[in-house]
Design an enzyme around this catalytic site. Structure first.
Site, PDB file in Angstrom:
ATOM      1  N   CYS A  42       0.835  -1.212   0.000  1.00  0.00           N
ATOM      2  CA  CYS A  42       0.000   0.000   0.000  1.00  0.00           C
ATOM      3  C   CYS A  42       0.864   1.254   0.000  1.00  0.00           C
ATOM      4  CB  CYS A  42      -0.987  -0.073   1.170  1.00  0.00           C
ATOM      5  SG  CYS A  42      -0.947   1.232   2.385  1.00  0.00           S
ATOM      6  N   CYS A  45       1.153   3.288   3.110  1.00  0.00           N
ATOM      7  CA  CYS A  45       1.995   2.621   4.116  1.00  0.00           C
ATOM      8  C   CYS A  45       3.468   2.863   3.790  1.00  0.00           C
ATOM      9  CB  CYS A  45       1.729   1.121   4.145  1.00  0.00           C
ATOM     10  SG  CYS A  45       0.016   0.710   4.445  1.00  0.00           S
TER      11      CYS A  45
END
Ligand code: FAD
Length: 518
Positions: A42, A45
């Site tokens: 992600c 992230c």
């Protein structure tokens, strides 16, 4: 319970959790936990990972009270745990109070867009939210009252009580309290501006400012270059008698010295000593290289590159330089693919009889002395040597202008093939693989090594190899170079141009002290 994958590794201060041990770690733990549940694919992230790493290293001293962790929910083996904790968006931060019960889902924190200083303040708020079981290692964070302070030394054996006077909205006092929690002989408390009697008794006019209170009832203002967290931390940790805890009972320095074979040599902590540099040559060439009876292939090239940079940039005494020159010519003339150490040793012993050439015949640590024989010494001197070489290469008048990677590559080659701390070598190699190739100028090579050494310092702070008398700090600390440091909105930053000036001066040949040489 520790895995190495995803966006974090064991060299970060973030504890990497996996399904195997997550319950064991988080539940019924004496410290609180703040856990990032993330998915390595992600984008958010990935952008958040540097913030999380920076925060974890910034507050690594707080670990006995609160630890930061991460778990990669994109890793198939962690899938079920992430589902148990009811995480369905990434990244999710969850707080687990100390002594959380098994099965607890943790408290979700909404904000993953914050900076490390904002999150640090949030962590203080979270710690203060403990109502039942306060983490035993967490010091009191509430403001101290004058009455409480007047009784402090009746029940405490500390040598210092540091008082941070501040506004109610400031976090500095609580942060510094946490930063010192692993240190002995000192306690830190915040005092609010509204504590008027004490404020006027001491004539406190600046908020924040820090005062030391002593067992004899006196107070004195802590002198710092800037009234800010990083400056307070450093000054307080350096107070005489203050030491990181967790070590064996403190002995007097005199009795510790007796355990080393040598007399203690007084030295100036702000200077480089030729005795340490020559000792690093002795130790590397005679002890470390000497453990290889035959040298060939990459190790042989690495040895040659090491000697070449020494000849070009080491500002040694003439007698030592002559020996290094003779060693370099001998190595150049040595065409065999394999070299016997016994042959090299004859050159080191100057059996080839170059006039007025010699290497030291023992090591003698001065600014690299440790309080015990197992501390400091050789690795300290090797760092010092290579910092010096990067600075000298940057100032060299050699033509052509040196390649910015020349010294760094020689260092990497030496460390990889000869440095006897194999774990250190592996760490250094992986740091080099990450960023060294981006070094594109000589000043950047100086700064690259400086910043990598600081990464190592942060990682090793509090490790068993740390000499309690010489705690690892971000270097140069504020008393050595006040102008190198700044703090903006609670975040410490380095002034890079000042750092470079400082390093050039600190490692300049004219400033190297010649004391304790034979
Ligand atoms: P050192 O860190 O050795 O520093 C020596 C001196 O250099 C200091 O006294 C200071 O004057 C100066 N200095 C400090 N920081 C900087 C900086 N950022 N820039 C310029 N000068 C600075 N030990 C481990 O346990 N694990 C490891 O993974 C590890 N990796 C290492 C990798 C390398 C390449 C080397 C040379 C050593 C490594 N060590 C490692 C040893 C560790 O870094 C220290 O050298 C050792 O613990 C001794 O520490 P010290 O307190 O003497 O200070």
């Amino acid at each position: 319970p520790v895995a190495e994958a995803g966006l974090y590794s064991q060299t970060d201060q973030v504890v990497v959790l996996s399904s195997d041990g997550i319950d064991f770690q988080l539940f019924n733990s004496s410290n609180a936990w703040l856990v990032e549940f993330y998915a390595s694919w992600c984008g958010h992230c990935q952008r958040f990972a540097p913030v999380w790493k920076a925060l974890a290293s910034d507050i690594s001293e707080w670990k006995p009270a609160i630890s930061l962790a991460a778990i990669d929910c994109a890793d198939n083996k962690n899938r079920i745990s992430c589902a148990h904790f009811e995480v369905n968006r990434y990244p999710t931060l969850k707080f687990f109070q100390a002594y959380s019960e098994s099965g607890s889902k943790g408290e979700v924190l909404q904000d993953t867009s914050s900076s490390a200083p904002k999150l640090r303040q949030l962590i203080i708020d979270l710690l203060e939210s403990h109502v039942e079981a306060w983490p035993p290692a967490c010091p009191p964070l509430e403001p101290a009252s004058a009455a409480e302070l007047s009784d402090f030394f009746k029940t405490s054996s500390e040598q210092y009580l540091a008082l941070v006077f501040e506004e109610a909205s400031s976090y500095v006092g609580r942060e510094v309290t946490m930063d010192l929690l692993q240190y002995e002989k000192i306690a830190v408390r915040r005092v609010l501006r509204s504590e008027e009697a004490l404020v006027s008794k001491l004539g406190v006019a600046h908020f924040p400012s820090c005062y030391l209170h002593f067992p004899n009832g006196t107070f004195s203002r802590l002198s710092v270059h800037v009234e800010a967290r990083s400056f307070y931390i450093y000054s307080l940790r350096m107070l005489p008698g203050v030491e990181r805890g967790g070590y064996k009972p403190i002995m007097s320095l005199a009795s510790e010295r007796n355990t080393t074979a040598d007399e203690w040599r007084q030295f100036d902590r702000s200077r480089v000593y030729m005795a340490d540099l020559e000792s690093s040559l002795y130790y590397s060439l005679r002890v470390e290289v000497g453990t290889h009876s035959t040298i060939s292939g990459e190790p042989l090239s690495a040895l040659k590159a090491y000697i070449t940079v020494l000849v070009k940039y080491f500002p040694g005494r003439p007698v030592v330089m002559k020996l290094l020159h003779s060693l370099e010519s001998w190595l150049k003339s040595h065409d065999d693919p394999e070299l016997q150490y016994t042959a090299l040793e004859m050159v080191l012993d100057n059996e080839v009889q170059t006039p007025d050439a010699a290497l030291p015949d023992a090591w003698r640590w001065v600014s690299c002395q440790g309080s015990q024989p197992q501390f400091r010494g050789y690795p300290c001197s090797l760092w010092t040597l290579f910092h010096l070489l990067t600075v000298q290469a940057a100032h060299s008048t050699h033509t052509p202008v040196p390649d910015p990677l020349e010294v760094l590559q020689a260092m990497l080659g030496y460390i990889q093939h000869f440095f006897s701390c194999r774990e250190c070598a592996a760490h250094f190699k992986s740091m080099a693989a990450e960023t060294m190739s981006r070094v594109d100028s000589l000043p950047r090579s100086v700064l690259w090594l400086w910043s990598r050494h600081n990464i190592v310092n942060v990682r090793l702070a509090g490790a068993p190899s740390e000499d309690p008398k010489f705690p690892k700090v971000l270097w140069p600390p504020p008393d050595l170079c006040p102008q190198c440091h700044g703090e903006l909105k609670g975040e410490h930053f380095w002034k890079m141009d000042r750092i470079l000036e400082f390093l050039e001066d600190y490692f300049s040949p004219d400033r190297i002290l010649q004391d304790y040489l034979e």
